[in-house]
Design an enzyme around this catalytic site. Structure first.
Site, PDB file in Angstrom:
ATOM      1  N   ASP A  41      -4.387   2.446   0.095  1.00 37.83           N
ATOM      2  CA  ASP A  41      -4.182   1.006   0.010  1.00 37.83           C
ATOM      3  C   ASP A  41      -2.892   0.765  -0.765  1.00 37.83           C
ATOM      4  O   ASP A  41      -2.556   1.530  -1.698  1.00 37.83           O
ATOM      5  CB  ASP A  41      -5.356   0.314  -0.691  1.00 37.83           C
ATOM      6  CG  ASP A  41      -5.222  -1.200  -0.633  1.00 37.83           C
ATOM      7  OD1 ASP A  41      -5.595  -1.785   0.397  1.00 37.83           O
ATOM      8  OD2 ASP A  41      -4.719  -1.786  -1.613  1.00 37.83           O
ATOM      9  N   GLU A  43      -0.232  -2.284  -2.629  1.00 35.95           N
ATOM     10  CA  GLU A  43       0.092  -3.639  -3.051  1.00 35.95           C
ATOM     11  C   GLU A  43       1.592  -3.810  -2.880  1.00 35.95           C
ATOM     12  O   GLU A  43       2.368  -2.875  -3.124  1.00 35.95           O
ATOM     13  CB  GLU A  43      -0.320  -3.892  -4.507  1.00 35.95           C
ATOM     14  CG  GLU A  43      -1.799  -3.680  -4.781  1.00 35.95           C
ATOM     15  CD  GLU A  43      -2.696  -4.553  -3.931  1.00 35.95           C
ATOM     16  OE1 GLU A  43      -2.286  -5.669  -3.571  1.00 35.95           O
ATOM     17  OE2 GLU A  43      -3.823  -4.116  -3.616  1.00 35.95           O
ATOM     18  N   HIS A 183      -7.710  -6.485  -5.221  1.00 39.12           N
ATOM     19  CA  HIS A 183      -6.282  -6.509  -4.921  1.00 39.12           C
ATOM     20  C   HIS A 183      -5.490  -5.566  -5.822  1.00 39.12           C
ATOM     21  O   HIS A 183      -4.302  -5.796  -6.063  1.00 39.12           O
ATOM     22  CB  HIS A 183      -5.716  -7.929  -4.996  1.00 39.12           C
ATOM     23  CG  HIS A 183      -6.292  -8.851  -3.968  1.00 39.12           C
ATOM     24  ND1 HIS A 183      -6.030  -8.725  -2.629  1.00 39.12           N
ATOM     25  CD2 HIS A 183      -7.150  -9.897  -4.107  1.00 39.12           C
ATOM     26  CE1 HIS A 183      -6.700  -9.666  -1.968  1.00 39.12           C
ATOM     27  NE2 HIS A 183      -7.387 -10.385  -2.840  1.00 39.12           N
ATOM     28  N   ASP A 188      -9.218  -1.007  -4.289  1.00 39.45           N
ATOM     29  CA  ASP A 188      -9.403  -1.349  -2.883  1.00 39.45           C
ATOM     30  C   ASP A 188      -9.587  -0.093  -2.029  1.00 39.45           C
ATOM     31  O   ASP A 188     -10.349  -0.095  -1.060  1.00 39.45           O
ATOM     32  CB  ASP A 188      -8.215  -2.161  -2.378  1.00 39.45           C
ATOM     33  CG  ASP A 188      -8.221  -3.591  -2.911  1.00 39.45           C
ATOM     34  OD1 ASP A 188      -9.098  -3.897  -3.748  1.00 39.45           O
ATOM     35  OD2 ASP A 188      -7.356  -4.388  -2.508  1.00 39.45           O
TER      36      ASP A 188
END
Length: 604
Positions: A41, A43, A183, A188
């Site tokens: 994952d 960001e 987030h 995540d």
């Protein structure tokens, strides 16, 4: 500067729940329990790497058989200001990433962590797209990861009764994930691991057990269809032909594959979603197979079996006998005739055509160029009849009323025969000229009709010349080195595949080829451009012979196409048939075939 935090777990740490391995998985395909997944994952500062968005955090979890093997987490300095709304959403601020490594350091570390794994992400095009973008920016080769998208799978499995949507947060609640998505990349990723295993549980109950089935799963495949997957278990992992039969032994469908077992299994599991095939599988009671030495042999056997059994669920190749030819007759006043059989009558044939409509279109192009008679009855050498309306329109030389002498008519027929067999330029130039006149008068519909006639003729002439060149050879022996390093050898006689084999490792190549030729099918010549096989079979053989790295070992006879033949016009007129309005200028055309004998090479 901070460094990426990589944690490797060699045994189940305290507090970690050991996920139950799905022990019922069989060995067809790659069982999910045996694969290592890297759930990742990211960001970012925005939604598009191409538009300047940067990665601010990478989190990943490596898992196999329900056991967490390791974790990867690092903040990434984006070298740009993080938008305030992103900081509010993720909690990642500019000060947090100030001392973190840039993507030029973080990406290689992640790729090393994920090496050899199947990548998993929720909405994978986003995460994987960012990673691929920065790999390309760094001129770093992207590993050939296989990718699983949990969002895509969830949309096929989860109903509105299960969850309101397929967002990660909704799925995490549905499957009781131990980590709540917030987030942040690692959290995540951990939640996505739980979602992945929850989806595995749902899919395992309907027979999805391998990575191949997971990647191609569709809810349209019924449970009854999946229950029949045992019919594939006796098939080998080898090239060949498979035949679905019903409980009355009737052949329902014939297909071919490089891997019989994997392909047939797909009909009962995930990847086969055609409604007709679903109906066929419901009727299937048994699957027979014919193992073949090479993929080309499998394709040829498929064609022959379809023609023999005419299975109701095969749409193509069922009626190779339903062909049409244009025949230039042998009689005192020759004419063009549309026929369905090639006879041993010394006549010249153009074709085969797969439809009567295409043959009629080609016939119109020829009659437009050559004003031979179109009446169907036989004429005496010295006919004495009245001329028809075509003669009055200037579209027939009218031998019936003595308007043309035998020598002049014979000269026209020689031009026609040359256009059919060697040089189509007269037809091309005549129809092109006619199209130009019609276009200038803005009669575009009529010009389009002439365009289609010309395309039909060029394709037919090229097909006849290519097929005739090969079927005229008593024998062609060719070989190609396959991906596994072994040589596939084919013996072709009069356009028909007579034998196929693969030279065993360490075996004498010349001795093997000699044995293969000695055991090959005896093929006798017959009249016509495709005498010993269907046109489709010979064309498949031609495509293989013309493919890269094929070596001609032996050619008996002369395998040659005319330099000025129709093949040089083929690409142009195929494009015209697809609604292009202008033909490529003659200066841009180049021959695609020569009259030279192909080079024969020895095997190493």
């Amino acid at each position: 500067m901070s460094r990426a935090r990589v944690q490797t777990v060699t045994s189940t740490p305290p507090g970690t729940v050991q996920r139950e391995a799905q022990l019922s998985f069989d060995e067809l395909g790659r069982p999910l329990r045996d694969l290592t997944f890297c759930v990742v994952d990211l960001e970012t500062t925005g939604g598009s790497a191409a538009q300047g968005s940067m990665i601010t955090e990478i989190g990943a979890v490596k898992v196999r058989g329900g056991e967490v093997l390791g974790e990867f987490q690092t903040l990434v300095n984006p070298h740009t200001t993080i938008p305030p709304f992103i900081s509010v959403l993720t909690g990642i601020t500019n000060s947090m990433v100030a001392d973190s490594p840039g993507i030029e350091s973080a990406l290689p570390a992640f790729l090393e962590f994920a090496a050899g794994c199947v990548l998993v992400a929720h909405n994978a095009p986003f995460d994987v797209g960012f990673l691929q973008h920065f790999a390309a920016e760094q001129q770093r080769p992207w590993p050939r990861f296989e990718v699983v998208d949990t969002a895509k799978i969830a949309r096929r499995v989860i109903t509105r009764d299960d969850a309101p949507n397929c967002k990660l947060s909704s799925l995490a609640r549905l499957f009781g994930a131990e980590t709540t998505p917030n987030h942040r990349a690692l959290a995540d990723a951990r939640a996505t691991v739980d979602v992945l295993h929850g989806l595995f549980g749902r899919l395992g109950s309907v027979g999805v057990q391998t990575l191949e089935e997971l990647q191609t799963f569709s809810a349209r495949v019924s449970a009854a269809q999946r229950k029949k997957r045992h019919l594939a278990e006796q098939l080998p992992h080898a090239p060949g032909v498979y035949l679905f039969r019903d409980d009355h032994e009737r052949v329902l469908y014939v297909g071919t594959s490089r891997d019989l077992r994997t392909r047939v299994r797909s009909y009962f599991t995930a990847s086969e979603t055609r409604s007709r095939m679903g109906e066929m599988v419901r009727l299937a009671d048994r699957v027979d197979h014919v193992e073949c030495a090479t993929p080309l042999e499998a394709q040829v056997r498929e064609l022959r079996l379809i023609a023999e059994h005419k299975p109701r669920y095969n749409r193509r190749s069922r009626f190779p006998e339903k062909m049409h030819f244009i025949k230039l007759t042998r009689e005192p006043w020759p004419r063009l005739s549309l026929v369905t059989r090639v006879l041993e009558d010394d006549a010249d044939y153009l074709g085969p055509f797969s439809s009567k409509r295409a043959a009629e279109s080609c016939l119109s192009a020829l009659h437009e160029t050559f004003p031979v008679r179109q009446c169907t009855d036989r004429l005496a050498r010295r006919p004495s009849r009245s001329a028809c309306v075509l003669a009055e329109m200037g579209k027939c030389l009218a031998p019936c009323d003595g308007s043309v002498d035998e020598a002049s008519y014979a000269a026209l027929v020689r031009q026609l025969r040359d256009a059919l067999l060697r040089r189509p330029d007269d037809v091309v130039e005549t129809i092109n000229h006619r199209m130009g006149l019609l276009a200038a008068e803005e009669r575009f519909e009529e010009a389009g009709a002439h365009r289609d006639r010309l395309a039909s003729f060029v394709r037919a002439a090229a097909r006849t010349q290519r097929l005739g060149a090969l079927t005229g050879c008593p024998e062609v022996v060719a070989a190609r080195r396959e991906d596994d390093g072994r040589w596939a050898v084919h013996v072709v006689r009069h356009g028909r595949l007579a034998a196929a084999g693969v030279i065993p490792s360490g075996h004498d190549a010349h001795a093997y080829v000699a044995q293969l030729r000695a055991a090959a099918e005896t093929v006798r010549p017959a009249p016509g451009p495709v005498p010993a096989a269907s046109a489709e079979e010979t064309e498949k053989i031609l495509r293989w012979l013309e493919s890269d790295h094929v070596r001609l070992v032996e050619v008996t006879g002369e395998w040659a196409c005319p330099v000025a033949g129709a093949t040089r016009h083929l690409a142009v007129h195929d494009a015209v048939a697809q609604s292009r309005r202008e033909l490529t200028p003659a200066a841009e055309r180049r021959p695609l075939a020569t009259s030279r004998r192909p080079r024969v090479e020895a095997l190493p």
